[in-house]
Write an enzyme that holds these catalytic residues in place. Structure first.
Site, short mmCIF file in Angstrom:
data_model
loop_
_atom_site.label_atom_id
_atom_site.label_comp_id
_atom_site.label_asym_id
_atom_site.label_seq_id
_atom_site.Cartn_x
_atom_site.Cartn_y
_atom_site.Cartn_z
N ASP A 470 -2.36 47.49 23.21
CA ASP A 470 -1.13 48.26 22.38
C ASP A 470 0.10 48.27 23.47
O ASP A 470 -0.23 48.15 24.57
CB ASP A 470 -1.63 49.68 21.88
CG ASP A 470 -0.75 50.48 21.13
OD1 ASP A 470 0.11 49.62 20.49
OD2 ASP A 470 -0.42 51.67 21.32
N THR A 472 2.73 50.90 23.11
CA THR A 472 3.26 52.22 23.50
C THR A 472 1.99 53.21 24.18
O THR A 472 0.96 53.31 23.77
CB THR A 472 3.57 53.05 22.07
OG1 THR A 472 4.64 52.26 21.50
CG2 THR A 472 4.03 54.48 22.29
N ASP A 669 -4.50 54.03 22.91
CA ASP A 669 -4.44 55.42 23.32
C ASP A 669 -3.97 56.26 22.18
O ASP A 669 -4.18 57.30 22.27
CB ASP A 669 -3.14 55.88 24.21
CG ASP A 669 -1.82 55.60 23.69
OD1 ASP A 669 -1.54 54.87 22.79
OD2 ASP A 669 -0.95 56.25 24.13
#
Length: 779
Positions: A470, A472, A669
């Site tokens: 990912d 971000t 996350d």
């Protein structure tokens, strides 16, 4: 996970020390963070994973129906949660709430959470006492057996009786644990190492006892130097060497838990609480509650997890994250318990205590991982299942082959060689081959801020050659900052920011947090949101000031049928600079856009270079627009980039890559990453992210640094190599040792293996496997 949920979750552990009777009377439910289906009416540990149970507050119990479940549990007493869980290093499926021996292999069970260094190992202390008290007897009997006829200290008959009397404490007392375990193995129908040792030493001793008490039973061919040959020294030396080997093995095994013991020792014993009147008081760590204000002076350890409320300092977090440089902390920054305050004075607010602190979670995760079984162990289990039976067959065949075909005294040769076969065979070396490597590797990894969930993750990670990440919070800092807002005709930038922040108050997304912080920094009055809905990862909507608002990325707007032509050129220009662009629609019409930038982590380029050097291809999948995604991809040299990706799309991407034959790891996350993390061959969660992501992953990076993936992969490669070495040694040792003990070399070389030498080899085999596993600590 929303801030509200986080608040509740942290509050779970904030309960006073209570007895089981008090817990039952108060009606509190205790459950496992990892296995919520495990519930009990009193504190304790989860019988499935050993984690400390946490309390579920009464309002939440009533809301979720836990109260009814509690009544059922209390009345039926189905769930019995022990205070400690003991398990076998070789057979982690064996678990019980009290110390003892493994019914499968006879090894002493160990606590899942190891004892600290100031607590002695009971078995080690017991074996040490038996060894040193009986070693003089063993040495005297051995000297008499080898040189008694030359020393002429006694008559031949007297010497036999002296050897018997001196051997009694060695065999009957020092060897007692071995015989007990051997009998238990037969009763449990699970033959193991102790079966072999018990039968081997028992056969040598019983034969010698009969030769001493009733020598007339034996034919003349059994006589040597005026007496029927006895082998008390063989039984004594085998027992003494086995005790010595067990002592060495237990000491070596204790070092495999050195890392987790070090973690247990990190937490301070006390904390300094700031009273309402400003004075300080020293309290035990167990007395700290959520919301307490704590003072941390220079050189002191941070007692629990929390937030800085006063002061500033640099904190050394290397013991938990592996990061060598101290991290600057100011008001509002997070603090991790057990880290070291190096310079300034701080006042903090406690937010996570007890089993909910980062340190406690790390200890629990490492303990569970250390006791898991690697897939590679299946081969060893299959081999060991047939091994003892095969050894029995070989020992019986050896006895009769020597008795019928061997030179005189043929039956004595048969007995000694059969005993040597029983003694040299060591299924323990085979069983310890992978568990010891796993225990050392997980402890080593934890010291570098890398947490493996189980042994399977360690074994699989080295095979990964595609990593989906990912953007971000994984490639970037995960702490976006608001840049600017632009309004369509009729809407000011300030009003766009105020409405967007009002809507985003209910969102957990990092971009939403940046917008809310920016609005509050400008002193804008936010309005409560009604009918809030979240399309996880791509946008949110709700009613603010009586208007229907929608806020999200391009894909979310198109899904709602919102036309984006008005500000598309300006949005594209911002994306090309790497900013994330968020559109705000009011009553179905585009009203404005907001630009939020999230800087790339300083460690990301180095991490990607390490992964590329290791042969791992990196794929980026982000919910941001394609232009932003491509801009970041170009900056980092990532060739395969996917933008405007929904949570379901990430899952589909992982599945597609797997169908192409790739072994895929997924790093993320957020809550929106959880499905893909669970589906990937190895899911990797950033420790700075959400609990949901960490519970869905097989690997957690405490610091949230991608460099940890390269380190984890190196650990995986080294660990699997170490396990293979151990398995190869154990298999070679047994495949070569057993035939030599049976006497296959005698016709060509005249060599026979003494049972005493076989005992020494057997003892050292397990020690060598553990010693080889310990080499991982220095890698």
């Amino acid at each position: 996970m929303s801030d509200t949920h986080r608040h509740h979750e942290h509050h779970h552990s904030v309960v006073p020390e209570v007895t089981r009777e008090q817990a039952l009377r108060d009606g509190t439910t205790y459950t496992c963070p990892m296995h919520p289906e495990v519930q009990a009416p009193h504190p304790g540990r989860c019988p499935r994973c050993g984690m400390a149970l946490v309390a579920v507050p009464q309002p939440l119990q009533q809301h979720t129906g836990h109260a009814a479940q509690l009544a059922s549990v209390a009345s039926s007493a189905v769930v019995a949660v022990p205070d400690a869980i003991y398990t076998c290093p070789m057979h982690p499926e064996i678990r019980q709430d009290h110390p003892g021996t493994c019914p499968k292999c006879g090894m002493t069970l160990e606590s899942i959470l190891p004892v600290t260094d100031d607590e002695e190992n009971h078995e080690l202390r017991d074996f040490t006492r038996r060894f040193w008290w009986t070693l003089p007897f063993t040495l005297v009997v051995t000297v008499l057996a080898m040189f008694g006829h030359e020393l002429s200290l006694f008559s031949v008959a007297t010497q036999t009786w002296v050897e018997l009397i001196l051997s009694l404490p060695v065999v009957l007392w020092a060897g007692q644990p071995f015989f007990i375990r051997g009998v238990q193995s037969i009763a449990q129908r699970s033959l193991n190492m102790w079966t072999l040792i018990g039968l081997g030493t028992g056969a040598a001793f019983v034969y010698s006892l009969a030769a001493t008490l009733v020598p007339a039973w034996f034919p003349p061919s059994f006589r040597s130097m005026g007496r029927v040959s006895v082998y008390f020294e063989a039984a004594d030396v085998i027992i003494s060497l086995t005790l010595l080997g067990q002592m060495l093995e237990l000491q070596a095994r204790s070092r495999t838990s050195a890392a987790i013991k070090a973690l247990l020792g990190l937490a301070p014993k006390t904390a300094r609480r700031v009273r309402d009147d400003g004075s300080d008081e020293d309290i035990l760590l167990a007395e700290v509650h959520v919301g307490d204000r704590l003072r941390v002076r220079p050189g002191e350890k941070v007692p629990v997890d929390g937030v800085v409320t006063e002061g500033g300092s640099s904190v050394d977090e290397s013991m938990l994250t592996g990061e060598p440089l101290p991290v600057a902390k100011a008001v509002g920054d997070k603090l991790i318990g057990a880290t070291l305050n190096t310079s300034g004075a701080l006042v903090m607010r406690a937010e996570q205590v007890g089993s909910q602190t980062v340190l406690s979670q790390i200890v629990q995760m490492v303990a569970v991982a250390q006791r898991s079984k690697a897939p590679m162990q299946r081969l060893a289990d299959v081999v060991a299942g047939y091994f003892v039976i095969a050894v029995f067959a070989i020992a019986i065949a050896t006895f009769f082959a020597w008795g019928v075909l061997g030179p005189q005294p043929s039956w004595l040769y048969g007995l000694l060689n059969a005993v040597a076969v029983l003694i040299i065979a060591c299924p323990c070396a085979l069983g310890l081959a992978t568990p010891m490597s796993i225990m050392v590797a997980t402890g080593k990894a934890a010291g570098q801020g890398v947490l493996f969930r189980d042994a399977t993750a360690i074994e699989q990670l080295r095979q990964v050659h595609t990593l989906v990440v990912d953007k971000t919070g994984t490639l970037t800092e995960g702490k976006p900052s608001f840049e600017r807002a632009m309004g369509a005709s009729g809407w000011t930038e300030t009003e766009i920011l105020r409405l967007a922040a009002s809507l985003d108050q209910g969102s957990e997304h990092p971009l939403a947090d940046a917008i809310v912080r920016a609005a509050r920094a400008q002193g804008l009055a936010l309005t409560a949101v009604e009918d809030f809905e979240s399309a996880s990862g791509i946008g949110v909507r709700g009613k603010v000031d009586g208007r229907q608002l929608a806020l999200g990325n391009r894909a979310f707007m198109l899904q709602l049928g919102v036309a984006l032509d008005v500000l598309e050129e300006a949005a594209e220009s911002l994306r090309q600079k790497g900013a994330s662009v968020i559109q705000l629609a009011i009553d179905g019409q585009l009203a404005g856009i907001l630009a939020v930038s999230d800087p790339i982590k300083a460690s990301t380029p180095e991490a990607l270079a390490s992964l590329k050097a290791a042969g791992v291809a990196v794929v980026m999948a982000t919910g941001d627009g394609w232009t932003t995604a491509n801009a970041v991809g170009r900056q980092l040299g990532i060739a395969e980039v996917y933008g405007e990706v929904k949570p379901a799309d990430k899952l589909a991407l992982v599945e597609r890559l797997q169908k192409e034959g790739r072994v895929v790891a997924m790093a993320g996350d957020g809550i929106n990453d959880a499905p893909a993390l669970a589906r990937a061959d190895v899911g990797i969660a950033m420790g700075t992210g959400t609990d949901v992501a960490m519970h869905s992953a097989q690997l957690t990076l405490v610091k949230g640094d991608l460099r940890g993936i390269a380190a984890a992969r190196a650990i995986s490669v080294a660990t699997v190599a170490n396990m293979r070495q151990n398995l190869l040694f154990a298999l070679l040792y047994n495949s070569l040792g057993v035939p030599v003990a049976a006497g296959v070399l005698y016709p060509s070389t005249g060599w026979l293996l003494s049972p005493m030498i076989a005992a020494l080899a057997m003892s050292l085999s397990s020690v060598s496997v553990v010693a080889n596993a310990l080499r991982l600590r220095s890698k």
